[in-house]
Design a protein around this motif. Structure first.
Motif, PDB file in Angstrom:
ATOM      1  N   LYS A   1       0.836  -1.204   0.000  1.00  0.00           N
ATOM      2  CA  LYS A   1       0.000   0.000   0.000  1.00  0.00           C
ATOM      3  C   LYS A   1       0.872   1.256   0.000  1.00  0.00           C
ATOM      4  CE  LYS A   1      -4.402   1.383   2.107  1.00  0.00           C
ATOM      5  NZ  LYS A   1      -4.177   2.783   2.459  1.00  0.00           N
ATOM      6  N   ARG A   2       1.961   1.225   0.744  1.00  0.00           N
ATOM      7  CA  ARG A   2       2.856   2.373   0.784  1.00  0.00           C
ATOM      8  C   ARG A   2       3.543   2.580  -0.562  1.00  0.00           C
ATOM      9  NH1 ARG A   2       6.134   3.877   6.029  1.00  0.00           N
ATOM     10  NH2 ARG A   2       5.795   5.827   4.898  1.00  0.00           N
ATOM     11  N   LEU A   3       3.982   1.502  -1.174  1.00  0.00           N
ATOM     12  CA  LEU A   3       4.616   1.612  -2.478  1.00  0.00           C
ATOM     13  C   LEU A   3       3.675   2.203  -3.514  1.00  0.00           C
ATOM     14  CD1 LEU A   3       6.422  -1.846  -2.481  1.00  0.00           C
ATOM     15  CD2 LEU A   3       7.584   0.362  -2.566  1.00  0.00           C
ATOM     16  N   GLU A   4       2.407   1.883  -3.408  1.00  0.00           N
ATOM     17  CA  GLU A   4       1.438   2.312  -4.415  1.00  0.00           C
ATOM     18  C   GLU A   4       0.821   3.674  -4.129  1.00  0.00           C
ATOM     19  OE1 GLU A   4      -0.140  -2.047  -6.007  1.00  0.00           O
ATOM     20  OE2 GLU A   4      -1.380  -0.907  -4.597  1.00  0.00           O
ATOM     21  N   GLU A   5       0.805   4.097  -2.851  1.00  0.00           N
ATOM     22  CA  GLU A   5      -0.006   5.264  -2.521  1.00  0.00           C
ATOM     23  C   GLU A   5       0.710   6.373  -1.763  1.00  0.00           C
ATOM     24  OE1 GLU A   5      -3.658   4.217  -0.640  1.00  0.00           O
ATOM     25  OE2 GLU A   5      -4.087   2.577  -2.012  1.00  0.00           O
ATOM     26  N   ASP A   6       1.931   6.143  -1.257  1.00  0.00           N
ATOM     27  CA  ASP A   6       2.584   7.175  -0.450  1.00  0.00           C
ATOM     28  C   ASP A   6       2.909   8.437  -1.251  1.00  0.00           C
ATOM     29  OD1 ASP A   6       2.470   5.769   1.880  1.00  0.00           O
ATOM     30  OD2 ASP A   6       4.625   5.765   2.263  1.00  0.00           O
ATOM     31  N   LEU A   7       3.336   8.279  -2.490  1.00  0.00           N
ATOM     32  CA  LEU A   7       3.707   9.432  -3.300  1.00  0.00           C
ATOM     33  C   LEU A   7       2.488   9.954  -4.060  1.00  0.00           C
ATOM     34  CD1 LEU A   7       7.103   8.248  -4.836  1.00  0.00           C
ATOM     35  CD2 LEU A   7       6.731   9.633  -2.795  1.00  0.00           C
TER      36      LEU A   7
END
Length: 881
Positions: free
Chosen positions: A760-766
């Motif tokens: 989820k972080r890889l897909e949505e943090d940026l």
């Protein structure tokens, strides 16, 4: 090289038109007249992306951004990462408070990929990595080990070239997302000196910067261009008092800091960078060159607050058994954990006579006011027992920092061969060495196992990254009766990379007499590197490439590159790249590329071991990072690291008509076997037994283990749009620049080692959407620029991310600067970043409950793409000679 006149004309036209594909035209170029203006604008030609003659950004078959040195000098910050972020929307940089070494050397992300997926060059030569591995890198950068870009001062640069395309077939490992080439100034005369002072709107973070540059003749046929930068910056705090610390203070506990835990930028002291660039003509055809740097800085930040009733291994760790007798707490026992969380009945007490006498020590219960029973604490000394509440009753917050030293030296010769079979060919022979050392320190903490004899300041050791490169390149044009000569380039490279771990002082890792009584081992927060983990780990590789550019017609150009690399660790890899550009009309050209690439695991990633503190289920615990080939890592799914592999393609268009310059490019990057740090895996007693059998020391204090692994595949796609337009306006000259990036990453395959939330972080943090619009104006004695920065929605993440992650709203920030030229030599600038003090997303709830979330002292989600510190204003004075 036999270029036709129309080809040269077209290259110069694009060069003149493309002021700076991301950002604003330099003031000096606008103000200049005649030949001087032409020369400065022609310098907007890139070296990267082609092994043939340097070409303009519009005439390149791959997307390239050129950012002039003058442009980089505009802006409140002096950190190169922040300066680039304002000009290249596909580049994201996060501040990393409370992130171990990642707060000392900040990683950057080009096109949503980790910091070590972008190759960094200095004057076209590979830049060495930082010794800092981002163990707590905020999801995307977990475990990344990229170069330390912040050591490069803007005043030393003529321009920065950003190649937004995979280029491993041309340059080797790491160039999956692209290449950034920092080009040093090469003037033999003139220079400048400036002083800048600034402060955040909140009244903290005072920063002072002194910088200078001078060009000197080096005999009659050379130059020596020297630059320096010295800066200091105070820390910032965007924190509120933690509820637990506030409750202790209300209950009368003295010495509680307010705030007990700080979220903000670290303190930076004595940050100095010295750069030199030297060139000398040896003959009409040959040149000697030499460049290098020395940089050093001290950085100091904070860690989590240690609650004086619950921190395992220091204050907490004991529960009461059914029969009422105290028992050592096992933080890995789920049922016991539930009981501890519900009751928290006692303070961890140790017997100074040894483990056998521990149960004879008084039980120190926690009263209804949340504080330890004072009478029980007072009775410990008489019983020859000890609790840390006696010496640090208000808890403590470790301060973590480091001394970062960076040095490099490159020497070489280049020129044209004037006789023999290779007559007319261009050669470049060079050797370079780069070294980065991070020496860590941690203060205001304890080695709990040493009990009352523990010091509170420690030197946990250091990491050293050392790299050596030797390159031999040659290129020559051949007449095959095409539009003009076919350029054939080839080269060899030898590279050695070593990563050294130097052990810390003995007290930072020593198991003390209270070890077997449940007290933690090592300097709490960042235990020292033990002699068993120390050593030098080395890897060598060599590469060979061939690169051909084929002009089939005046309108149609294709490029072909093939590279072979062999590593003495995992073996060999071969990669290719094909590029094409078609000039459809005088104004419109189409371009594209397809390539494969790779990123070799770093020597540090393959061999480092470390202990870090992280939050798990609301409790701070120690977690061990082990080499992936360690027996316990293998037992949990680890294996020897292999290179990441990528396949990418781009296609786009360049349109230039009059004063309008526009590029649009789509890209798609598939990366398989991506390397990252695994999830923290809870250790069972069986795992601990296996760790001890494998020779891992001090296992009892560990709760979790992680390791580097090739575990997941991703697809990253996006669109870059760049537009520039210049015109006379308001009795002056104005340039308008627009840049937009859409970037989206999808995790195609992963396992439990990576974990759902990391995906989820890889897909949505940026933010998936970023853009900037800049208006730069020049009058006779005044210049100005205004930039609007748009940041799309992103995932807000805080330390207790499993409860508080949310999609944060899109935001706009405004940067502005006005410069007054008092004389031909003296100018005064006033400006601000985030002029209207746009706040990042606030921490305001837990899930859907609406309960205020400041349990860990934060005010904002630290994944904010424009930081958490708010607006920053500055004044700058410059003397030019």
């Amino acid at each position: 090289m036999k270029l036709q006149l129309n080809k040269v004309s077209r290259a110069l036209t694009y060069a003149l038109a493309s002021t700076a594909t991301m950002g604003i035209m330099s003031t000096s170029a606008i103000a200049a007249e005649g030949d001087e203006a032409t020369d400065k604008k022609i310098e907007k030609i890139a070296v990267v992306g082609s092994r043939a003659a340097p070409r303009s950004v519009g005439d390149s078959p791959v997307p390239i951004d050129i950012i002039g040195g003058e442009e980089l000098s505009k802006g409140g910050g002096d950190d190169m990462l922040e300066l680039l972020k304002g000009s290249v929307p596909s580049l994201n940089v996060h501040q990393n408070p409370i992130s171990d070494a990642a707060s000392l050397v900040r990683p950057a992300n080009l096109r949503g990929l980790p910091a070590d997926s972008t190759l960094i060059l200095l004057n076209g030569k590979r830049r060495h990595r930082s010794s800092v591995i981002a163990f707590l890198g905020g999801g995307i950068n977990d475990g990344a080990q990229g170069p330390d870009i912040s050591t490069i001062p803007s005043i030393a640069l003529k321009q920065v070239e950003v190649l937004r395309d995979g280029a491993a077939a041309q340059y080797g490992s790491d160039a999956i997302a692209g290449v950034i080439n920092f080009v040093l100034k090469d003037a033999s005369e003139g220079g400048s000196f400036s002083v800048k002072k600034g402060q955040y709107f909140e009244g903290d973070g005072d920063a002072t910067t002194y910088e200078g540059n001078v060009g000197l003749p080096f005999s009659d046929d050379g130059f020596a261009n020297l630059s320096f930068q010295y800066k200091e910056a105070d820390p910032t705090s965007r924190s509120v008092q933690r509820p637990d610390a506030a409750a202790f203070a209300s209950a009368g506990l003295e010495g509680v800091r307010d705030p007990a835990q700080v979220w903000g930028a670290p303190e930076i002291n004595d940050d100095i960078s010295l750069f030199a660039n030297v060139g000398l003509d040896l003959s009409n055809n040959d040149q000697f060159y030499m460049f290098g740097n020395y940089s050093e800085r001290d950085v100091r930040g904070g860690f989590y607050y240690r609650n004086p009733t619950t921190r395992p291994g220091v204050y907490g760790g004991v529960i009461r058994n059914v029969n009422g007798t105290p028992s050592r707490r096992d933080p890995n026992d789920v049922e016991q954990q539930k009981l501890w969380d519900a009751a928290m009945p006692t303070i961890l007490v140790g017997s100074l006579d040894g483990y056998d006498q521990q149960l004879n020590c008084p039980v120190v219960e926690i009263g209804s006011n949340g504080l330890p029973d004072q009478a029980a604490l007072d009775s410990l000394t008489a019983a020859n027992c000890f609790a840390f509440n006696q010496v640090l009753p208000a808890g403590f917050t470790p301060f973590f920092g480091g001394n970062i030293t960076d040095t490099s030296f490159t020497v070489g010769t280049k020129g044209e061969i004037d006789e023999g079979y290779f007559e007319g060919a261009y050669f470049d022979l060079s050797g370079s060495v780069g070294r980065n050392e991070s020496r860590y320190f941690i203060t205001n903490t304890v080695n709990a196992s040493l009990g009352p004899d523990s010091p509170q300041d420690f030197s946990p050791g250091k990491y050293i990254q050392l790299e050596k490169n030797f390159n031999a390149d040659i290129s020559k044009g051949y007449d095959f009766d095409l539009a003009y000569e076919v350029n054939v380039a080839a080269g060899l490279e030898w590279h050695e990379e070593s990563f050294e771990v130097v052990s810390g002082d003995e007290a930072s890792f020593l198991p003390g007499p209270l070890t077997q009584q449940g007290f933690g081992i090592g300097s709490n927060g960042f235990p020292g590197f033990q002699p068993s983990a120390a050593g030098v780990f080395t890897r060598r590789n060599y590469g060979a490439y061939i690169d051909i550019e084929t002009p089939f017609t005046d309108e149609f150009l294709m490029g072909w590159a093939l590279r072979y690399e062999d590593y003495d660790s995992f073996g060999s890899t071969t990669n290719y790249k094909v590029t094409a550009q078609y000039q459809a009309t005088d104004d419109l050209s189409l371009r594209g590329s397809i390539s494969t690439g790779f990123r070799a695991p770093t020597v540090g990633q393959a061999n480092v071991s470390n202990v870090q503190t992280n939050l798990s289920s609301g409790v701070l615990v120690d977690s061990a990072l082990l080499p992936p080939t360690n027996p316990i890592a293998v037992q949990l799914g680890g294996s020897e690291l292999q290179p990441e592999e990528s396949q990418s393609y781009t296609f786009g268009a360049v349109y230039q008509s009059g004063d309008l310059f526009l590029t649009v490019d789509y890209y798609n990057i598939e990366v398989t076997d991506r390397i990252s740090q695994s999830e923290k895996i809870e250790l069972t007693q069986a795992d601990k037994t296996a760790l001890k059998a494998a020779g891992v020391p001090n296992v009892d204090g560990l709760a979790q283990v992680s390791f580097f692994t090739n575990d997941f595949d991703t697809t990253t796609q996006g669109v870059d749009v760049v537009a520039n337009y210049s015109m006379d306006l308001l009795d002056g000259y104005s340039t308008f620049a627009f840049a937009y990036n859409w970037n989206e990453t999808t995790v195609d395959k992963f396992s439990a080692i990576t974990g759902d939330f990391k995906v989820k972080r890889l897909e949505e943090d940026l933010p998936k959407h970023r853009s900037s619009f800049t208006w730069s104006s020049q009058w006779e004695t005044v210049s100005s620029f205004v930039r609007a920065n748009y940041f799309g929605e992103y995932q807000g993440v805080h330390v207790d991310f499993d409860q508080t992650a949310k999609i944060a709203d899109a935001s706009v920030t405004i940067d502005a600067e006005v410069t007054y030229f008092a004389t031909e030599s003296v100018s005064i600038s006033v400006g601000a970043n985030n002029l209207f003090d746009q706040e990042p997303e606030k921490l305001d709830f837990v899930g859907a409950t609406g309960i205020p979330n400041n349990n860990w002292g934060g005010k904002y989600y630290e994944t904010s793409p424009y930081g958490i510190n708010g607006g920053f204003y500055y004044v700058k004075a410059t003397y030019t000679f």
